[in-house]
Design an enzyme around this catalytic site. Structure first.
Site, PDB file in Angstrom:
ATOM      1  N   GLY A 153       0.790  -1.196   0.076  1.00  0.00           N
ATOM      2  CA  GLY A 153       0.047  -0.086  -0.033  1.00  0.00           C
ATOM      3  C   GLY A 153       0.829   1.194  -0.177  1.00  0.00           C
ATOM      4  O   GLY A 153       2.113   1.213   0.355  1.00  0.00           O
ATOM      5  N   LYS A 154       0.196   2.479  -0.196  1.00  0.00           N
ATOM      6  CA  LYS A 154       0.945   3.666  -0.170  1.00  0.00           C
ATOM      7  C   LYS A 154       1.479   3.962   1.091  1.00  0.00           C
ATOM      8  O   LYS A 154       0.823   3.575   2.095  1.00  0.00           O
ATOM      9  CB  LYS A 154       0.162   4.774  -0.663  1.00  0.00           C
ATOM     10  N   SER A 155       2.434   4.784   0.912  1.00  0.00           N
ATOM     11  CA  SER A 155       3.178   5.321   2.396  1.00  0.00           C
ATOM     12  C   SER A 155       1.965   5.971   3.017  1.00  0.00           C
ATOM     13  O   SER A 155       1.540   6.787   2.648  1.00  0.00           O
ATOM     14  CB  SER A 155       4.403   6.256   1.973  1.00  0.00           C
ATOM     15  N   GLY A 158      -0.873   2.789   6.776  1.00  0.00           N
ATOM     16  CA  GLY A 158      -0.954   1.981   7.972  1.00  0.00           C
ATOM     17  C   GLY A 158      -0.442   0.571   7.944  1.00  0.00           C
ATOM     18  O   GLY A 158      -0.930  -0.473   8.573  1.00  0.00           O
ATOM     19  N   LYS A 159       0.403   0.328   7.114  1.00  0.00           N
ATOM     20  CA  LYS A 159       0.992  -1.173   7.060  1.00  0.00           C
ATOM     21  C   LYS A 159       1.687  -1.348   8.474  1.00  0.00           C
ATOM     22  O   LYS A 159       1.665  -2.363   9.012  1.00  0.00           O
ATOM     23  CB  LYS A 159       1.895  -1.134   5.728  1.00  0.00           C
ATOM     24  N   SER A 160       2.544  -0.554   8.811  1.00  0.00           N
ATOM     25  CA  SER A 160       3.460  -0.784  10.171  1.00  0.00           C
ATOM     26  C   SER A 160       2.772  -0.902  11.229  1.00  0.00           C
ATOM     27  O   SER A 160       2.723  -1.796  12.105  1.00  0.00           O
ATOM     28  CB  SER A 160       4.554   0.238  10.028  1.00  0.00           C
ATOM     29  N   ASP A 177       8.857  -2.366   6.090  1.00  0.00           N
ATOM     30  CA  ASP A 177       9.264  -1.347   4.970  1.00  0.00           C
ATOM     31  C   ASP A 177       9.867  -1.820   3.617  1.00  0.00           C
ATOM     32  O   ASP A 177       9.503  -1.453   2.595  1.00  0.00           O
ATOM     33  CB  ASP A 177      10.371  -0.292   5.276  1.00  0.00           C
ATOM     34  N   GLU A 202       9.000   0.555  11.996  1.00  0.00           N
ATOM     35  CA  GLU A 202       8.759   2.080  12.148  1.00  0.00           C
ATOM     36  C   GLU A 202       7.476   2.637  12.443  1.00  0.00           C
ATOM     37  O   GLU A 202       6.382   2.302  11.696  1.00  0.00           O
ATOM     38  CB  GLU A 202       9.492   2.594  10.826  1.00  0.00           C
ATOM     39  N   ARG A 243     -17.322  -7.861  -3.082  1.00  0.00           N
ATOM     40  CA  ARG A 243     -17.923  -8.131  -1.551  1.00  0.00           C
ATOM     41  C   ARG A 243     -18.090  -9.906  -1.706  1.00  0.00           C
ATOM     42  O   ARG A 243     -18.518 -10.114  -0.518  1.00  0.00           O
ATOM     43  CB  ARG A 243     -19.298  -7.480  -1.786  1.00  0.00           C
TER      44      ARG A 243
END
Length: 315
Positions: A153-155, A158-160, A177, A202, A243
């Protein structure tokens, strides 16, 4: 593809250097190894000189039956300038002719206490992993219920933070990262973290944290096969999201295809729980249990049944 040297093998398998310690930085270019049995008998037509040469009891016992002149001739052909190294199994010492000619050609000679066949398997697996095609992906890799989940996903999406919540729930972080991905075989991708980022996560507003220090050794893992990709994106009210989950979306990394799920992110959605369920659902599908297909079949049967009832009522 990673750059691999004889020094890496020495450190990994704790090999003893018999001769040529100053040349252990020679590069290895192929994951195949060679046991030069036919070459010992004098047949060099297809000698794979670019491979690491592994000598076991059979080869060394046969050589001991030859006279010194013949042994020297054999090793003169074996010790090619591009040969990375010779490894002697069972902890035996090398014949004087080998040590002399290998030193003259700047080829290191090593030895291992392991049996020949066992060490050949260990070394081949290691070389295939290290020399496999490699790429890097921006994302987070987590081991969730035994399923390697690559979160992309984009920076700032909320991945980390999602990975941190998963670790708190008992799962294990592999990489944050930057994820190094090696294709060790067709459709088999192994992800790991760069050495400098191992165990680190991070969190914006907090900084860099060491998960192994905070949560213990069970919270991290060195590498993991990637089976599922979860792509996080900011919720778009105008976009139609899947869905039912009947059609599998695919993502290609190197030459391998992975199942990819697109998960929209908005306040109130518990992403860690969603990823847990996605991992469990992936495992169930591999066992032949597909809830989406079952629902589609039930729906089709219900429609057909209603159609038959309507036809009967019209008659």
């Amino acid at each position: 593809m990673s750059e691999l040297t004889i020094q890496n093998i020495i450190e990994t398998f704790h090999l003893e250097v018999v001769a040529g310690e100053q040349w252990v930085h020679r590069k290895i270019t192929t994951s195949d190894i060679s046991r030069p049995g036919l070459e010992m008998a004098g047949f060099f037509d297809y000698y794979p000189k670019e491979r690491v040469q592994l000598l076991g009891k059979k080869e060394l016992t046969y050589l001991s039956l030859l006279d010194s002149k013949t042994r020297r001739e054999r090793f003169d052909q074996l010790c090619h300038p591009i040969t990375p190294a010779f490894i002697l199994a069972h902890g035996v010492g090398g014949p004087p002719e080998l040590l002399e000619l290998a030193t003259a050609r700047q080829i290191p000679v090593l030895k291992t206490p392991h049996q020949t066949t066992r060490f050949a398997g260990m070394l081949t697996n290691y070389l295939e992993g290290q020399l496999a095609p490699m790429t890097t992906v921006h994302g987070v890799l987590v081991d969730v219920y035994g399923v390697g989940v690559l979160i992309t996903g984009k920076s700032g999406v909320g991945k980390s933070e999602t990975a941190l919540e998963l670790v708190k729930r008992g799962h294990r972080l592999v990489a944050d990262d930057v994820v190094e991905i090696r294709q060790v075989a067709k459709n088999i991708l192994i992800g790991s973290s760069p050495k400098i980022l191992e165990h680190m996560l991070e969190i914006r507003g907090v900084g860099i944290i060491d998960l192994m220090v905070l949560f213990g050794a069970s919270s991290v893992k060195d590498n993991k096969r990637i089976l599922l990709v979860v792509d996080l994106e900011v919720w778009d009210p105008d976009k139609l999201y899947d869905r039912l989950g009947v059609d599998d979306e695919k993502m290609k990394i190197i030459d391998s295809e992975l199942t990819r799920l697109t998960v929209p992110v908005k306040p109130g959605r518990n992403l860690s729980v969603i990823i847990e369920v996605a991992a469990m659902d992936y495992r169930m599908k591999k066992l032949g249990i597909n809830a989406a297909e079952q629902f589609a079949e039930r729906l089709e049967q219900a429609v057909m049944q209603n159609t038959l009832i309507e036809e009967e009522s019209n008659d």
